[in-house]
Write an enzyme that holds these catalytic residues in place. Structure first.
Site, PDB file in Angstrom:
ATOM      1  N   ALA A  77       0.738  -1.349  -0.364  1.00  0.00           N
ATOM      2  CA  ALA A  77      -0.282  -0.359   0.163  1.00  0.00           C
ATOM      3  C   ALA A  77       1.031   1.119   0.415  1.00  0.00           C
ATOM      4  O   ALA A  77       0.759   1.924  -0.718  1.00  0.00           O
ATOM      5  CB  ALA A  77      -0.744  -0.126   1.237  1.00  0.00           C
ATOM      6  N   HIS A  95       7.046   2.596   1.110  1.00  0.00           N
ATOM      7  CA  HIS A  95       7.619   4.274   1.003  1.00  0.00           C
ATOM      8  C   HIS A  95       9.092   4.267   0.445  1.00  0.00           C
ATOM      9  O   HIS A  95       9.426   4.492  -0.338  1.00  0.00           O
ATOM     10  CB  HIS A  95       7.938   5.102   2.183  1.00  0.00           C
ATOM     11  CG  HIS A  95       5.937   5.453   2.404  1.00  0.00           C
ATOM     12  ND1 HIS A  95       5.870   5.702   3.380  1.00  0.00           N
ATOM     13  CD2 HIS A  95       4.857   5.676   1.498  1.00  0.00           C
ATOM     14  CE1 HIS A  95       4.726   6.165   3.908  1.00  0.00           C
ATOM     15  NE2 HIS A  95       3.937   5.658   2.916  1.00  0.00           N
TER      16      HIS A  95
HETATM   17  S1  CFN Z   1      -2.053  10.904   1.845  1.00  0.00           S
HETATM   18 FE1  CFN Z   1       0.121  10.820   2.457  1.00  0.00          FE
HETATM   19  S2  CFN Z   1       1.020  11.925   3.942  1.00  0.00           S
HETATM   20  S3  CFN Z   1       1.895   9.558   2.053  1.00  0.00           S
HETATM   21 FE2  CFN Z   1       1.266   8.602   3.889  1.00  0.00          FE
HETATM   22  S4  CFN Z   1       2.116   9.506   4.989  1.00  0.00           S
HETATM   23 FE3  CFN Z   1      -0.704   7.096   4.003  1.00  0.00          FE
HETATM   24  S5  CFN Z   1      -2.182   7.576   2.514  1.00  0.00           S
HETATM   25 MO1  CFN Z   1      -3.380   8.252   3.782  1.00  0.00          MO
HETATM   26  S6  CFN Z   1      -3.592   9.822   4.653  1.00  0.00           S
HETATM   27 FE4  CFN Z   1      -2.008   9.453   5.666  1.00  0.00          FE
HETATM   28 FE5  CFN Z   1      -0.007  10.746   5.211  1.00  0.00          FE
HETATM   29 FE6  CFN Z   1       2.034  11.400   3.679  1.00  0.00          FE
HETATM   30 FE7  CFN Z   1      -2.288   9.475   2.668  1.00  0.00          FE
HETATM   31  S7  CFN Z   1      -1.277  10.685   7.305  1.00  0.00           S
HETATM   32  S8  CFN Z   1      -2.081   7.060   5.703  1.00  0.00           S
HETATM   33  S9  CFN Z   1       0.976   6.489   3.932  1.00  0.00           S
HETATM   34  N1  CFN Z   1      -0.273   9.688   3.888  1.00  0.00           N
HETATM   35  C1  HCA Z   2      -3.195   3.482   3.028  1.00  0.00           C
HETATM   36  C2  HCA Z   2      -3.806   4.453   1.978  1.00  0.00           C
HETATM   37  C3  HCA Z   2      -4.951   4.846   2.977  1.00  0.00           C
HETATM   38  C4  HCA Z   2      -5.893   4.255   3.877  1.00  0.00           C
HETATM   39  C5  HCA Z   2      -7.232   4.774   3.908  1.00  0.00           C
HETATM   40  C6  HCA Z   2      -8.193   5.050   5.513  1.00  0.00           C
HETATM   41  C7  HCA Z   2      -5.565   6.199   2.768  1.00  0.00           C
HETATM   42  O1  HCA Z   2      -2.928   3.412   4.340  1.00  0.00           O
HETATM   43  O2  HCA Z   2      -2.888   1.640   2.914  1.00  0.00           O
HETATM   44  O3  HCA Z   2      -6.870   4.068   6.273  1.00  0.00           O
HETATM   45  O4  HCA Z   2      -9.406   5.304   5.453  1.00  0.00           O
HETATM   46  O5  HCA Z   2      -5.141   7.098   2.925  1.00  0.00           O
HETATM   47  O6  HCA Z   2      -5.936   5.807   1.055  1.00  0.00           O
HETATM   48  O7  HCA Z   2      -4.085   5.696   4.328  1.00  0.00           O
END
Ligand code: CFN
Ligand code: HCA
Length: 543
Positions: free
Chosen positions: A64, A195
């Site tokens: 993910a 990441h």
């Molecule tokens: S858009 Fe980002 S801002 S990239 Fe990361 S750590 Fe996830 S997908 Mo969900 S919303 Fe969330 Fe952050 Fe950076 Fe998003 S807080 S968990 S892996 N995230």
């Molecule tokens: C991820 C994506 C996620 C999940 C969001 C959630 C996102 O972690 O695979 O649990 O509501 O932002 O879409 O973080």
């Protein structure tokens, strides 16, 4: 004004008491009562460690983090998930990463979910043949410039080599850049490992390949760690363009392969979500001499501060003037809405458990309308994201942040001249320009508030019962448990199908939404089914 949460020590003890001793010992280091000694001196927290199996975690997986998060928002790298269909399907646009092709002929693969759809037969006899066939099919249909292959858990377990397939297919199709990601879901302890895998591959196989692609404008920079969720990057693009800046590539919201491959030609990288992309910023500085610093476009104040800092970096009088004009212009409407909303939200409380940076970034927006944060935490961030400056310098040599790819970077570093000489950087720093302004979540939270890493559903429910916050900010797994208790819930991942929330227009959208949620009487009429008939919870659990 500092709000001190009452009886946090007692609360923590009660939570731990109900855990088996080994788990209690571990969680004791992850549930921290905040204490700010000096400006930056906060307690140590245990983070980025394995979740206890069986606890209902909010976390996701490495696949993910790699495919869904870092690469997902890129428009024209054709992405093939090598695995059973679920992984590809559930990482397909669920994050609400938006894109906007600029011309009719621009390629956009984001509307497709492509997967090898592995079946039992391939799990037993191997899936590389099917992967090669999938690439042949993708080339025949689209002939893309670049193809990314993403490994899921079973691929690692059966030993399919996505890199060998990528190399072989690149020989067959020499004009296509084909690269694989070893981002099997079980790698590491969360999204965070994914990441890192994504950063490494994008750096070694994409960035630096194209010296000629360029965009008009003088002050060229990239934004790293902005994924255009709900259109956030569109709003940031609007503002920085108005200031006179030239945004080259966003990593990776609304981005293209050309932008990535020529991203090394800019003067500056700014980093929005440090957690997901600090590796790339570090590696680009090392190899290409591009300086970087952290910014935050969530919150009106934070946006102004970030714009000023970027303008100051270029030391250009016109740019500085234009930036001040944009800030002044935008703040007129923001302030009008903010003060109006604040009059109805002031004094309310919120808790936030989100990802690896938003639990911090969104506190600014909430504070701007007078809301106090009782508790917050990340799902998968590392100690630096919590403790900030205190641990930041050591992070660069942290085993998790160094890798073979980075060693290649060091060997290659002589190819490029730094954009800023050591002396120039030092003199800017002496004048107060903070390249390393690393605030952590804990340094900005109230004294004795609760900081919880990898919070689980049991702890969340206990916390709601004890402290009755007015608002919960988290993700989809938390949403309905919270709402059924009659507490308004705002998803800070997907924004509940709204947005943007970044920049100035985003701040206005967010204030209005929180106002609607907090002052909506419907929630008061909600009673959780398990509160009315406790025996139901057992029925639900067993049916
Ligand atoms: S858009 Fe980002 S801002 S990239 Fe990361 S750590 Fe996830 S997908 Mo969900 S919303 Fe969330 Fe952050 Fe950076 Fe998003 S807080 S968990 S892996 N995230
Ligand atoms: C991820 C994506 C996620 C999940 C969001 C959630 C996102 O972690 O695979 O649990 O509501 O932002 O879409 O973080």
């Amino acid at each position: 004004e500092v709000y001190e949460l009452p009886d946090t020590a007692e609360f923590k003890a009660e939570i731990l008491e109900r855990y088996p001793p080994k788990l209690a010992k571990k969680r004791a280091k992850q549930i921290i009562i905040n204490k700010i000694e000096n400006d930056d001196d906060v307690p140590e927290i245990l983070a980025n460690t394995r979740t206890i199996p069986g606890i209902i975690t909010m976390r996701g997986c490495a696949y993910a983090g790699c495919k869904g998060v870092v690469l997902g928002p890129t428009r024209d790298i054709l992405q093939i998930t090598h695995g059973p269909i679920g992984c590809g399907f559930y990482s397909w646009l669920t994050r609400r990463n938006q894109t906007k092709p600029t011309t009719e002929s621009d390629v956009n693969y984001m509307t497709y979910a492509m997967s090898t759809d592995l079946q039992e037969e391939e799990i037993i006899f191997g899936g590389e043949k099917k992967l090669r066939a999938a690439i042949d099919e993708a080339v025949a249909l689209f002939h893309p410039r670049a193809i990314g292959i993403f490994a899921t858990c079973p691929v690692g377990l059966i030993g399919d080599d996505v890199h060998a397939v990528a190399r072989a297919m690149e020989e067959k199709y020499p004009d296509i850049n084909i690269f694989g990601f070893s981002c099997e879901g079980y790698k590491g302890v969360s999204q965070s490992a994914g990441h890192h895998v994504a950063n490494n591959k994008v750096f070694t196989d994409v960035v630096g390949l194209n010296d000629t692609f360029s965009k008009p404008g003088k002050f060229k920079f990239n934004i790293l760690g902005e994924y255009n969720i709900g259109g956030d990057a569109f709003e940031i693009e609007r503002i920085v363009a108005d200031c006179g800046l030239s945004l080259h590539s966003t990593f990776s919201g609304n981005s293209t392969y050309d932008e990535f491959s020529s991203a090394h030609t800019v003067d500056l990288n700014v980093v929005m979500c440090h957690r997901s992309i600090n590796y790339l910023a570090e590696m680009m500085e090392k190899k290409y001499g591009i300086p970087w610093f952290k910014v935050n476009f969530v919150g009106a104040e934070a946006t102004s501060k970030s714009l000023r800092k970027i303008a100051q970096f270029y030391e250009d009088a016109d740019l500085l003037k234009k930036t001040e004009e944009v800030i002044e212009r935008e703040l007129v409407e923001v302030e009008k809405v903010r003060l109006d909303v604040k009059s109805r939200c002031e004094g309310k409380t919120a808790v936030l458990y989100v990802g690896g940076s938003r639990a911090h970034h969104y506190q600014e927006l909430l504070r701007e309308i007078g809301i106090t944060i009782l508790s917050a935490g990340y799902e998968f961030a590392h100690r630096d994201d919590y403790e900030g400056r205190k641990v930041m310098p050591s992070i660069i040599v942290d085993a998790d942040s160094r890798n073979i790819e980075e060693l290649k970077v060091e060997a290659d570093a002589v190819r490029y001249k730094p954009r800023l000489s050591e002396e120039k950087k030092a003199s800017m720093e002496a004048d107060g320009f903070a390249f390393s302004d690393y605030n952590g979540l804990m340094t900005e939270m109230p004294e004795s508030s609760l900081v919880i890493d990898d919070c689980n559903h049991y702890e969340l429910e206990e916390l709601l019962d004890r402290y009755h916050p007015d608002l919960v900010c988290a993700g989809i797994k938390e949403k309905y448990v919270v709402q059924k208790r009659g507490i308004p819930m705002k998803q800070l991942h997907s924004y509940d199908y709204m947005g943007p929330f970044a920049g100035y227009k985003g701040a206005i959208n967010f204030y209005k939404e929180i106002d609607r949620l907090l002052n909506c009487s419907a929630f008061k009429f909600t009673k959780a089914p398990w509160d009315e008939s406790p025996e139901l919870s057992a029925t639900y659990a067993f049916n």
